[in-house]
Write a protein that holds these residues in place. Sequence first.
Motif, PDB file in Angstrom:
ATOM      1  N   ILE A  47      -2.641   4.544  -3.017  1.00 48.31           N
ATOM      2  CA  ILE A  47      -3.387   5.609  -2.341  1.00 48.31           C
ATOM      3  C   ILE A  47      -3.464   6.763  -3.341  1.00 48.31           C
ATOM      4  CG2 ILE A  47      -3.385   7.227  -0.407  1.00 48.31           C
ATOM      5  CD1 ILE A  47      -1.568   5.127   1.075  1.00 48.31           C
ATOM      6  N   ASP A  48      -4.662   7.255  -3.618  1.00 49.21           N
ATOM      7  CA  ASP A  48      -4.799   8.283  -4.652  1.00 49.21           C
ATOM      8  C   ASP A  48      -4.380   9.670  -4.145  1.00 49.21           C
ATOM      9  OD1 ASP A  48      -7.000   9.459  -3.292  1.00 49.21           O
ATOM     10  OD2 ASP A  48      -8.479   8.500  -4.603  1.00 49.21           O
ATOM     11  N   ALA A  49      -4.467  10.647  -5.034  1.00 51.25           N
ATOM     12  CA  ALA A  49      -4.026  12.011  -4.732  1.00 51.25           C
ATOM     13  C   ALA A  49      -4.839  12.660  -3.611  1.00 51.25           C
ATOM     14  CB  ALA A  49      -4.095  12.879  -5.989  1.00 51.25           C
ATOM     15  N   GLU A  50      -6.012  12.090  -3.303  1.00 51.52           N
ATOM     16  CA  GLU A  50      -6.845  12.598  -2.211  1.00 51.52           C
ATOM     17  C   GLU A  50      -6.660  11.803  -0.926  1.00 51.52           C
ATOM     18  OE1 GLU A  50      -8.416  15.462  -2.686  1.00 51.52           O
ATOM     19  OE2 GLU A  50      -7.567  15.381  -4.698  1.00 51.52           O
ATOM     20  N   GLY A  51      -5.752  10.826  -0.945  1.00 52.28           N
ATOM     21  CA  GLY A  51      -5.476  10.026   0.248  1.00 52.28           C
ATOM     22  C   GLY A  51      -6.441   8.874   0.454  1.00 52.28           C
ATOM     23  N   VAL A  92       0.861  -1.176   0.000  1.00 51.00           N
ATOM     24  CA  VAL A  92       0.000   0.000   0.000  1.00 51.00           C
ATOM     25  C   VAL A  92       0.900   1.230   0.000  1.00 51.00           C
ATOM     26  CG1 VAL A  92      -0.327  -0.056   2.526  1.00 51.00           C
ATOM     27  CG2 VAL A  92      -1.989   1.135   1.092  1.00 51.00           C
ATOM     28  N   PHE A  93       0.704   2.105  -0.975  1.00 46.27           N
ATOM     29  CA  PHE A  93       1.662   3.198  -1.165  1.00 46.27           C
ATOM     30  C   PHE A  93       0.995   4.435  -1.743  1.00 46.27           C
ATOM     31  CE2 PHE A  93       1.233   1.391  -5.289  1.00 46.27           C
ATOM     32  CZ  PHE A  93       1.459   2.424  -6.185  1.00 46.27           C
ATOM     33  N   SER A 115       5.823   5.386   0.789  1.00 47.86           N
ATOM     34  CA  SER A 115       5.494   6.795   0.607  1.00 47.86           C
ATOM     35  C   SER A 115       6.764   7.547   0.270  1.00 47.86           C
ATOM     36  CB  SER A 115       4.897   7.377   1.894  1.00 47.86           C
ATOM     37  OG  SER A 115       4.743   8.782   1.796  1.00 47.86           O
ATOM     38  N   PRO A 116       6.644   8.616  -0.516  1.00 52.55           N
ATOM     39  CA  PRO A 116       7.800   9.499  -0.635  1.00 52.55           C
ATOM     40  C   PRO A 116       8.031  10.181   0.707  1.00 52.55           C
ATOM     41  CG  PRO A 116       5.875  10.475  -1.698  1.00 52.55           C
ATOM     42  CD  PRO A 116       5.486   9.092  -1.264  1.00 52.55           C
ATOM     43  N   LYS A 176      -3.156  10.242   5.853  1.00 49.29           N
ATOM     44  CA  LYS A 176      -4.615  10.104   5.870  1.00 49.29           C
ATOM     45  C   LYS A 176      -4.987   8.620   5.917  1.00 49.29           C
ATOM     46  CE  LYS A 176      -8.843  11.125   3.301  1.00 49.29           C
ATOM     47  NZ  LYS A 176      -9.425  11.756   2.109  1.00 49.29           N
ATOM     48  N   PHE A 177      -4.315   7.812   5.089  1.00 49.54           N
ATOM     49  CA  PHE A 177      -4.532   6.364   5.133  1.00 49.54           C
ATOM     50  C   PHE A 177      -4.193   5.825   6.523  1.00 49.54           C
ATOM     51  CE2 PHE A 177      -1.864   2.533   5.161  1.00 49.54           C
ATOM     52  CZ  PHE A 177      -2.860   1.566   5.030  1.00 49.54           C
ATOM     53  N   ALA A 178      -3.041   6.217   7.063  1.00 46.87           N
ATOM     54  CA  ALA A 178      -2.605   5.722   8.373  1.00 46.87           C
ATOM     55  C   ALA A 178      -3.638   6.062   9.442  1.00 46.87           C
ATOM     56  CB  ALA A 178      -1.237   6.293   8.734  1.00 46.87           C
ATOM     57  N   ASP A 179      -4.161   7.276   9.417  1.00 50.47           N
ATOM     58  CA  ASP A 179      -5.192   7.657  10.390  1.00 50.47           C
ATOM     59  C   ASP A 179      -6.442   6.797  10.226  1.00 50.47           C
ATOM     60  OD1 ASP A 179      -3.538   9.583  11.448  1.00 50.47           O
ATOM     61  OD2 ASP A 179      -4.580  11.279  10.525  1.00 50.47           O
TER      62      ASP A 179
END
Length: 185
Positions: A33-37, A7-8, A57-58, A70-73
């Motif tokens: 993960i898209d540009a909106e998280g 997942v990235f 992630s970068p 946002k994904f992590a949250d």
Amino acid sequence: MADIAVVFHSGYGHTQRQAQAVAEGAAARLIAIDAEGNLPEGAWEQLAAADAIVFGSPTYMGGPSWQFKKFADATSKPWFTQAWKDKLFAGFTNSAALNGDKHSTIHYFITLAAQHSGLWVSQGIMPSSTKAAQRDDPNRLGSYAGAIAQSPSDASPAEMAPGDLETARQFGKRVAEAAARWARR
């Protein structure tokens, strides 16, 4: 064979290329993960079913992108029930600078995995740290906790160092081997 999900988030394509190399080495599926998280449809179910989850992630401003955060949250839902307890986790990152505080991003991933009561898979590749070392050598940047890459800010994803992509492939293979071994327990 272990079920592995990568997942990235990728801002400019470099981290996506790194994710593809990790997935190739691990025979894993990619979850972008898209540009909106946000995750694509069915991704949460794929993560729930996975034996191992690899975060990517970068590194921006000393940590993962806001989209990854946002994904992590949003992982607080599986965290609350400890749904990911005893899964294997690993992570990778890329930044423009040689250092770029990439280790802060890897440590963010390690903390996230620990909060989920997961087990961390380190890189397991000795660094290429001799005078003869080249950009094409695996682990040329010398990371142990996760796979890291460096892409100059004016370089396209196609110009990524072959050694960084080979590091990612070998890292993915290590995660797959660890997941297969862990699944036999």
